[in-house]
Design a protein around this motif. Structure first.
Motif, PDB file in Angstrom:
ATOM      1  N   GLN A 168      16.293  19.628 -11.992  1.00 37.34           N
ATOM      2  CA  GLN A 168      15.795  19.689 -10.504  1.00 37.34           C
ATOM      3  C   GLN A 168      17.072  19.936  -9.327  1.00 37.34           C
ATOM      4  N   ASP A 169      18.046  19.033  -9.638  1.00 33.19           N
ATOM      5  CA  ASP A 169      19.368  19.222  -8.919  1.00 33.19           C
ATOM      6  C   ASP A 169      19.776  20.788  -9.293  1.00 33.19           C
ATOM      7  N   LEU A 170      19.767  20.996 -10.361  1.00 33.26           N
ATOM      8  CA  LEU A 170      20.252  22.389 -10.914  1.00 33.26           C
ATOM      9  C   LEU A 170      19.566  23.354 -10.207  1.00 33.26           C
ATOM     10  N   PRO A 196      25.476  14.522  -7.781  1.00 40.67           N
ATOM     11  CA  PRO A 196      25.551  15.686  -8.721  1.00 40.67           C
ATOM     12  C   PRO A 196      24.867  17.312  -8.222  1.00 40.67           C
ATOM     13  N   ARG A 197      24.055  17.108  -7.264  1.00 39.05           N
ATOM     14  CA  ARG A 197      23.670  18.324  -6.632  1.00 39.05           C
ATOM     15  C   ARG A 197      24.750  19.081  -5.896  1.00 39.05           C
ATOM     16  N   ARG A 198      25.392  18.301  -4.976  1.00 39.23           N
ATOM     17  CA  ARG A 198      26.554  18.845  -4.312  1.00 39.23           C
ATOM     18  C   ARG A 198      27.794  19.327  -5.216  1.00 39.23           C
ATOM     19  N   LEU A 199      27.922  18.541  -6.389  1.00 41.32           N
ATOM     20  CA  LEU A 199      28.960  19.196  -7.329  1.00 41.32           C
ATOM     21  C   LEU A 199      28.682  20.361  -7.951  1.00 41.32           C
ATOM     22  N   ALA A 225      29.764  27.749  -5.909  1.00 42.96           N
ATOM     23  CA  ALA A 225      30.570  28.366  -4.674  1.00 42.96           C
ATOM     24  C   ALA A 225      32.071  28.995  -5.137  1.00 42.96           C
ATOM     25  N   ARG A 226      32.393  28.170  -5.985  1.00 46.78           N
ATOM     26  CA  ARG A 226      33.910  28.335  -6.366  1.00 46.78           C
ATOM     27  C   ARG A 226      34.154  29.716  -7.318  1.00 46.78           C
ATOM     28  N   ARG A 227      33.066  29.815  -8.045  1.00 50.36           N
ATOM     29  CA  ARG A 227      33.355  30.910  -9.137  1.00 50.36           C
ATOM     30  C   ARG A 227      31.985  31.588  -9.405  1.00 50.36           C
TER      31      ARG A 227
END
Length: 71
Positions: free
Chosen positions: A19-21, A55-58, A64-66
């Motif tokens: 769900q986070d993903l 985990p959702r933030r990670l 956002a980084r790549r």
């Protein structure tokens, strides 16, 4: 990867990470969830969560980084 995949968290935890993903990376979620290394990623997310990370933030930060189309 094999070691991480063998240490997967409970199904309820993996479901929450799915769900986070979907929330963090909706355009890539289906592909990630169907990848054979998804269980290894759930283990990594569980370890990160135990260490105090969200985990959702990670997942959002990674997106956002790549760009993920070639990852």
């Amino acid at each position: 990867m094999t070691d991480l995949a063998r240490r997967t968290p409970r199904a309820t935890t993996a479901s929450r990470f799915a769900q986070d993903l979907r929330a963090a990376l909706p355009d890539h979620a289906d592909r990630v969830l169907s990848d054979p290394v998804w269980p290894a990623l759930t283990t990594t997310l569980a370890r990160a969560e135990t260490a105090g990370h969200n985990p959702r933030r990670l997942l959002s930060e990674v997106g956002a980084r790549r760009e993920l189309d070639s990852a």
